[in-house]
Design an enzyme around this catalytic site. Structure first.
Site, PDB file in Angstrom:
ATOM      1  N   LYS A  13       0.827  -1.211   0.000  1.00 38.22           N
ATOM      2  CA  LYS A  13       0.000   0.000   0.000  1.00 38.22           C
ATOM      3  C   LYS A  13       0.864   1.264   0.000  1.00 38.22           C
ATOM      4  CE  LYS A  13      -1.977  -1.168   3.896  1.00 38.22           C
ATOM      5  NZ  LYS A  13      -1.261  -2.424   4.216  1.00 38.22           N
ATOM      6  N   ARG A  88      -9.828   0.458   8.916  1.00 40.62           N
ATOM      7  CA  ARG A  88      -9.383  -0.883   9.293  1.00 40.62           C
ATOM      8  C   ARG A  88     -10.428  -1.633  10.106  1.00 40.62           C
ATOM      9  NH1 ARG A  88      -3.618   0.330   8.952  1.00 40.62           N
ATOM     10  NH2 ARG A  88      -2.294  -1.446   9.401  1.00 40.62           N
ATOM     11  N   ARG A 127      11.675  -5.142   5.251  1.00 41.48           N
ATOM     12  CA  ARG A 127      11.340  -3.742   4.922  1.00 41.48           C
ATOM     13  C   ARG A 127      12.259  -2.749   5.636  1.00 41.48           C
ATOM     14  NH1 ARG A 127       5.215  -1.783   5.372  1.00 41.48           N
ATOM     15  NH2 ARG A 127       5.282  -2.643   7.466  1.00 41.48           N
ATOM     16  N   ARG A 161      11.163  -0.320  11.133  1.00 41.80           N
ATOM     17  CA  ARG A 161      10.093  -0.106  12.102  1.00 41.80           C
ATOM     18  C   ARG A 161      10.177  -1.119  13.241  1.00 41.80           C
ATOM     19  NH1 ARG A 161       4.745   0.270   8.452  1.00 41.80           N
ATOM     20  NH2 ARG A 161       3.948  -0.711  10.331  1.00 41.80           N
ATOM     21  N   ARG A 172      -0.756  -8.727  13.442  1.00 42.27           N
ATOM     22  CA  ARG A 172      -1.363  -7.744  12.542  1.00 42.27           C
ATOM     23  C   ARG A 172      -2.143  -8.426  11.424  1.00 42.27           C
ATOM     24  NH1 ARG A 172       4.149  -4.906  11.701  1.00 42.27           N
ATOM     25  NH2 ARG A 172       3.233  -3.888   9.902  1.00 42.27           N
TER      26      ARG A 172
HETATM   27  P1  ADP Z   1       1.043  -1.823   7.838  1.00 42.35           P
HETATM   28  O1  ADP Z   1       0.601  -1.231   6.548  1.00 42.35           O
HETATM   29  O2  ADP Z   1       2.407  -2.445   7.795  1.00 42.35           O
HETATM   30  O3  ADP Z   1       0.026  -2.697   8.486  1.00 42.35           O
HETATM   31  P2  ADP Z   1       0.614   0.774   9.102  1.00 42.35           P
HETATM   32  O4  ADP Z   1       1.770   1.676   8.946  1.00 42.35           O
HETATM   33  O5  ADP Z   1      -0.584   0.998   8.268  1.00 42.35           O
HETATM   34  O6  ADP Z   1       1.198  -0.699   8.944  1.00 42.35           O
HETATM   35  O7  ADP Z   1       0.149   0.747  10.616  1.00 42.35           O
HETATM   36  C1  ADP Z   1       1.065   0.556  11.677  1.00 42.35           C
HETATM   37  C2  ADP Z   1       0.313   0.443  12.996  1.00 42.35           C
HETATM   38  O8  ADP Z   1      -0.383   1.670  13.267  1.00 42.35           O
HETATM   39  C3  ADP Z   1      -0.787  -0.618  13.021  1.00 42.35           C
HETATM   40  O9  ADP Z   1      -0.288  -1.903  13.360  1.00 42.35           O
HETATM   41  C4  ADP Z   1      -1.730  -0.067  14.093  1.00 42.35           C
HETATM   42  O10 ADP Z   1      -1.203  -0.275  15.403  1.00 42.35           O
HETATM   43  C5  ADP Z   1      -1.671   1.435  13.824  1.00 42.35           C
HETATM   44  N1  ADP Z   1      -2.699   1.850  12.830  1.00 42.35           N
HETATM   45  C6  ADP Z   1      -2.481   2.372  11.596  1.00 42.35           C
HETATM   46  N2  ADP Z   1      -3.634   2.647  10.971  1.00 42.35           N
HETATM   47  C7  ADP Z   1      -4.623   2.290  11.826  1.00 42.35           C
HETATM   48  C8  ADP Z   1      -6.041   2.295  11.755  1.00 42.35           C
HETATM   49  N3  ADP Z   1      -6.701   2.739  10.664  1.00 42.35           N
HETATM   50  N4  ADP Z   1      -6.727   1.845  12.836  1.00 42.35           N
HETATM   51  C9  ADP Z   1      -6.103   1.406  13.938  1.00 42.35           C
HETATM   52  N5  ADP Z   1      -4.771   1.352  14.069  1.00 42.35           N
HETATM   53  C10 ADP Z   1      -4.023   1.795  13.024  1.00 42.35           C
HETATM   54  P1  ADP Z   2       2.242  -1.812   3.213  1.00 42.85           P
HETATM   55  O1  ADP Z   2       2.251  -0.313   3.148  1.00 42.85           O
HETATM   56  O2  ADP Z   2       1.045  -2.417   2.556  1.00 42.85           O
HETATM   57  O3  ADP Z   2       2.429  -2.327   4.606  1.00 42.85           O
HETATM   58  P2  ADP Z   2       4.819  -1.618   1.790  1.00 42.85           P
HETATM   59  O4  ADP Z   2       4.482  -0.812   0.598  1.00 42.85           O
HETATM   60  O5  ADP Z   2       5.577  -0.957   2.885  1.00 42.85           O
HETATM   61  O6  ADP Z   2       3.487  -2.343   2.364  1.00 42.85           O
HETATM   62  O7  ADP Z   2       5.646  -2.900   1.296  1.00 42.85           O
HETATM   63  C1  ADP Z   2       6.175  -3.855   2.221  1.00 42.85           C
HETATM   64  C2  ADP Z   2       7.601  -4.262   1.783  1.00 42.85           C
HETATM   65  O8  ADP Z   2       7.518  -5.012   0.565  1.00 42.85           O
HETATM   66  C3  ADP Z   2       8.518  -3.094   1.484  1.00 42.85           C
HETATM   67  O9  ADP Z   2       9.848  -3.434   1.908  1.00 42.85           O
HETATM   68  C4  ADP Z   2       8.444  -2.930  -0.032  1.00 42.85           C
HETATM   69  O10 ADP Z   2       9.677  -2.411  -0.545  1.00 42.85           O
HETATM   70  C5  ADP Z   2       8.196  -4.361  -0.494  1.00 42.85           C
HETATM   71  N1  ADP Z   2       7.306  -4.440  -1.671  1.00 42.85           N
HETATM   72  C6  ADP Z   2       6.227  -3.661  -1.961  1.00 42.85           C
HETATM   73  N2  ADP Z   2       5.618  -4.047  -3.092  1.00 42.85           N
HETATM   74  C7  ADP Z   2       6.319  -5.125  -3.552  1.00 42.85           C
HETATM   75  C8  ADP Z   2       6.188  -5.984  -4.696  1.00 42.85           C
HETATM   76  N3  ADP Z   2       5.200  -5.816  -5.584  1.00 42.85           N
HETATM   77  N4  ADP Z   2       7.087  -6.979  -4.824  1.00 42.85           N
HETATM   78  C9  ADP Z   2       8.088  -7.151  -3.911  1.00 42.85           C
HETATM   79  N5  ADP Z   2       8.256  -6.386  -2.826  1.00 42.85           N
HETATM   80  C10 ADP Z   2       7.398  -5.376  -2.631  1.00 42.85           C
END
Ligand code: ADP
Ligand code: ADP
Ligand code: ZN
Length: 220
Positions: A13, A88, A127, A161, A172
């Site tokens: 994302k 979420r 990541r 992170r 998660r």
């Molecule tokens: P990822 O895309 O790797 O799941 P995010 O960066 O979106 O991680 O979120 C990191 C953390 O921030 C989540 O595990 C949660 O604790 C909190 N968080 C983010 N967005 C939300 C949301 N919409 N509702 C509740 N908690 C959230």
């Molecule tokens: P999200 O925001 O959904 O948690 P990220 O965009 O941070 O996910 O992507 C998670 C990890 O996977 C990052 O290290 C990113 O560089 C890698 N990644 C993202 N898209 C791809 C893909 N299509 N193929 C391989 N690795 C990817």
């Protein structure tokens, strides 16, 4: 054009949002980024959210929806919004409907990125991002072109992170299945859900998203 990018942690994302911002003139609204900024700034929200985030639990609906509301207020009317990592929960989805109405915006599309679970764990474990500009990388899949140097800004410092460890990732993922995936039927009833194969390479996923939402000029 206002869209939700939905998908489990590691689905891509943030990666796809960054491209849409750069090449498509959209604005990313990431509750995860907003919360991490609050933690770094040690605001009262940040102080409350830190332990919850480190444990891989969900921050309260009221907090994240208030953050989204505030960001939308600051968004130029013509800029399309990408909701990344929000909503979420079913309650957040309901709150988003109210917030969008208040800001006179329509939700055009919900794009779900599908990636299988083992790949997600691998993506999240590898990541990292630029400490200076936030550009995202991966130990195996997306390394900087010059080792140790950010492609985008040339910085040499990177960060990981604290919640990107296997144990927290499983938690998660479980919450994604139990709290987040169940909101899809609501959007399906409205006929605005599209699913994309998030296992494909980054460029290809991006092409599929652009195909769905159209090029910017088509929006005028
Ligand atoms: P990822 O895309 O790797 O799941 P995010 O960066 O979106 O991680 O979120 C990191 C953390 O921030 C989540 O595990 C949660 O604790 C909190 N968080 C983010 N967005 C939300 C949301 N919409 N509702 C509740 N908690 C959230
Ligand atoms: P999200 O925001 O959904 O948690 P990220 O965009 O941070 O996910 O992507 C998670 C990890 O996977 C990052 O290290 C990113 O560089 C890698 N990644 C993202 N898209 C791809 C893909 N299509 N193929 C391989 N690795 C990817
Ligand atoms: Zn950088």
């Amino acid at each position: 054009m206002n869209i939700i990018l939905l998908g489990p942690p590691g689905a891509g994302k943030g990666t796809q949002s960054a491209r849409l911002v750069e090449h498509h003139g959209m604005r990313q609204l990431s509750t995860g980024d907003m919360l991490r900024a609050a933690v770094a700034a040690q605001t009262s929200i940040g102080l409350r959210a830190k332990a919850v985030m480190d444990a891989g639990e969900l921050v309260s609906d009221e907090i994240v929806s208030a953050l989204i509301d505030a960001e939308l207020l600051a968004l130029p009317e013509r800029a399309g919004a990408i909701f990344d990592g929000y909503p979420r929960t079913a309650h957040q989805a309901e709150q988003l409907d109210g917030i969008l109405e208040k800001h006179n915006r329509q939700l055009h599309r919900v794009i779900e990125l599908e990636v299988d679970e083992e790949a997600l764990v691998r993506r999240i474990s590898g990541r990292f991002s630029c400490a200076e500009c936030g550009a995202g990388y991966h130990d195996e899949f997306i390394l900087p072109q010059v080792p140790g140097t950010c492609d985008r800004c040339g910085a040499h410092e990177f960060k990981r992170r604290p919640d990107d460890n296997e144990h927290t990732v499983r938690k998660r993922l479980q919450l994604y299945r139990s709290e987040t995936a169940p909101i899809l039927p609501l959007y399906e009833q409205r006929g605005i859900v599209s699913r994309i194969d998030g296992m494909a390479p980054v460029d290809e996923v991006y092409r599929m998203i652009v195909k769905l939402i159209g090029t910017p000029s088509e929006h005028h």
